[in-house]
Design an enzyme around this catalytic site. Structure first.
Site, PDB file in Angstrom:
ATOM      1  N   ASN A 240     -69.243  27.076  -7.510  1.00 60.08           N
ATOM      2  CA  ASN A 240     -68.966  27.824  -6.274  1.00 60.08           C
ATOM      3  C   ASN A 240     -69.167  29.308  -6.590  1.00 60.08           C
ATOM      4  OD1 ASN A 240     -67.921  28.968  -3.971  1.00 60.08           O
ATOM      5  ND2 ASN A 240     -65.786  28.428  -4.395  1.00 60.08           N
TER       6      ASN A 240
ATOM      7  N   LYS B 285     -69.179  31.815  -4.699  1.00 53.92           N
ATOM      8  CA  LYS B 285     -68.448  32.757  -3.830  1.00 53.92           C
ATOM      9  C   LYS B 285     -69.414  33.871  -3.389  1.00 53.92           C
ATOM     10  CE  LYS B 285     -64.251  31.274  -6.050  1.00 53.92           C
ATOM     11  NZ  LYS B 285     -62.845  31.509  -6.331  1.00 53.92           N
TER      12      LYS B 285
ATOM     13  N   HIS C  12     -62.071  26.107   1.771  1.00 53.51           N
ATOM     14  CA  HIS C  12     -61.652  26.768   0.528  1.00 53.51           C
ATOM     15  C   HIS C  12     -60.423  27.640   0.827  1.00 53.51           C
ATOM     16  CE1 HIS C  12     -61.599  29.360  -2.982  1.00 53.51           C
ATOM     17  NE2 HIS C  12     -62.321  28.435  -3.589  1.00 53.51           N
TER      18      HIS C  12
ATOM     19  N   GLU D 232     -59.662  30.503  -0.056  1.00 49.52           N
ATOM     20  CA  GLU D 232     -59.983  31.892   0.308  1.00 49.52           C
ATOM     21  C   GLU D 232     -60.351  31.992   1.784  1.00 49.52           C
ATOM     22  OE1 GLU D 232     -62.846  32.531  -2.818  1.00 49.52           O
ATOM     23  OE2 GLU D 232     -61.222  32.449  -4.276  1.00 49.52           O
TER      24      GLU D 232
ATOM     25  N   GLU E 257     -57.633  22.159  -5.535  1.00 53.22           N
ATOM     26  CA  GLU E 257     -57.642  23.494  -6.132  1.00 53.22           C
ATOM     27  C   GLU E 257     -56.295  24.173  -5.917  1.00 53.22           C
ATOM     28  OE1 GLU E 257     -61.940  25.037  -6.634  1.00 53.22           O
ATOM     29  OE2 GLU E 257     -61.134  25.797  -4.755  1.00 53.22           O
TER      30      GLU E 257
ATOM     31  N   GLY F 284     -59.187  31.646 -10.173  1.00 54.80           N
ATOM     32  CA  GLY F 284     -59.557  32.989 -10.602  1.00 54.80           C
ATOM     33  C   GLY F 284     -58.476  33.685 -11.408  1.00 54.80           C
TER      34      GLY F 284
ATOM     35  N   SER G  38     -59.990  27.869 -12.483  1.00 52.86           N
ATOM     36  CA  SER G  38     -60.144  28.339 -13.867  1.00 52.86           C
ATOM     37  C   SER G  38     -60.651  27.264 -14.828  1.00 52.86           C
ATOM     38  CB  SER G  38     -58.840  28.959 -14.389  1.00 52.86           C
ATOM     39  OG  SER G  38     -58.471  30.069 -13.584  1.00 52.86           O
TER      40      SER G  38
HETATM   41  P1  PGA Z   1     -62.356  29.753 -10.443  1.00 54.21           P
HETATM   42  O1  PGA Z   1     -62.611  29.385  -8.887  1.00 54.21           O
HETATM   43  O2  PGA Z   1     -63.069  28.704 -11.248  1.00 54.21           O
HETATM   44  O3  PGA Z   1     -62.933  31.125 -10.617  1.00 54.21           O
HETATM   45  O4  PGA Z   1     -60.883  29.698 -10.650  1.00 54.21           O
HETATM   46  C1  PGA Z   1     -62.604  28.064  -8.451  1.00 54.21           C
HETATM   47  C2  PGA Z   1     -62.812  28.027  -6.958  1.00 54.21           C
HETATM   48  O5  PGA Z   1     -62.221  28.847  -6.247  1.00 54.21           O
HETATM   49  O6  PGA Z   1     -63.567  27.177  -6.439  1.00 54.21           O
END
Ligand code: PGA
Length: 253
Positions: free
Chosen positions: A9, A11, A94, A96, A166, A172, A212
């Protein structure tokens, strides 16, 4: 044999030119399970990624879509637009988007339906905040998301949806869920699917962990029986790390 999906992903990262050079680098890695690997990229990168991927089994997709086919929705992109490009996947819900862009279980449900109708595989994200986990409410919370997100979706369609668990506190942050925590929730999600549909649907579904995941911790997570792969943010932006995670899955299938 266990099936996997290793999905990057991106982003809001990489211009079209950067995307092209990344895909060329990734192709050089000659990943052994290309069919189980996907990159989920900004809309503006879809064409360059598609053309850079030609002749390679790696899949690609978008990170969001609108539920209407066309109309006065300034700044939005529709399913027919994605279909014409030929995307394989689209991320929906997601955290976010739920947090910053008013995504709700109701819009998630509408988006899942229009994607399924068009034959694009949704990657549905669910997961709890730190506050919810500290209250011990993570299963009730994620279970509630799933019931609402899958409302009025028939079993044959539900089986096609990829679910990504998630936990928001792990995204992140460098604070990965332990393999045991991730497995517990992915197994719980499979159980919810069995309750909503049946055991056959639940067993056939791909359930990913995201938060992560990186080249170092991937194998321990992917080894768990109910974890069919990863939705990877930060570590998917580096071709070396992303290829290492893909190979970790390949070594287990
Ligand atoms: P990350 O993000 O691996 O940077 O923690 C995962 C995601 O939000 O899909």
């Amino acid at each position: 044999m266990k099936r996997f999906l290793i999905a990057g992903n991106w982003k809001m990262n990489k211009t079209a030119a950067e995307a092209e050079s990344f895909i060329n680098k990734l192709k050089e890695k000659k990943i052994s399970n290309e069919e189980e690997v996907a990159v989920l990229v900004p809309f503006t990168d879809l064409y360059s990624v598609k053309s850079a991927l030609s002749g390679c089994g790696i899949k690609f997709g978008a990170q969001n879509v609108h539920f209407e086919a066309s109309g006065a929705f300034t700044g939005e992109v529709s399913v027919p637009m994605l279909s014409e490009i030929g995307v394989d996947y689209c991320v929906i819900g997601h955290s976010e988007r739920r947090e910053y862009f008013n995504e709700t279980d109701e819009t998630v449900n509408k988006k899942l339906k229009v994607l399924l109708e068009a034959g694009i595989t949704p990657i549905l994200c669910v997961g709890e905040s730190l506050e919810v986990r500290e209250q011990g409410e993570e299963q009730a919370f994620v279970g509630g998301q799933l019931v609402a997100d899958f409302a009025d979706i028939a079993a044959a369609d539900a089986a096609k949806i990829v679910i990504a668990y998630e936990p928001i506190w792990a995204i992140g942050t460098g604070k990965t869920a332990t393999p045991e925590q991730a497995e517990e929730m992915c197994a719980f999600i499979r159980g919810v699917m069995e309750g909503l549909y049946d055991g056959v649907v639940a067993e056939s579904m791909l359930i990913l962990y995201g938060g992560s995941m990186n080249a170092k911790n991937a194998k321990d997570l992917l080894e768990k029986p109910d974890i069919n792969g990863g939705l990877i943010g930060g570590a998917s932006l580096k071709a070396d790390d992303f290829a290492t995670i893909a190979e970790a899955a390949a070594s287990l299938s």
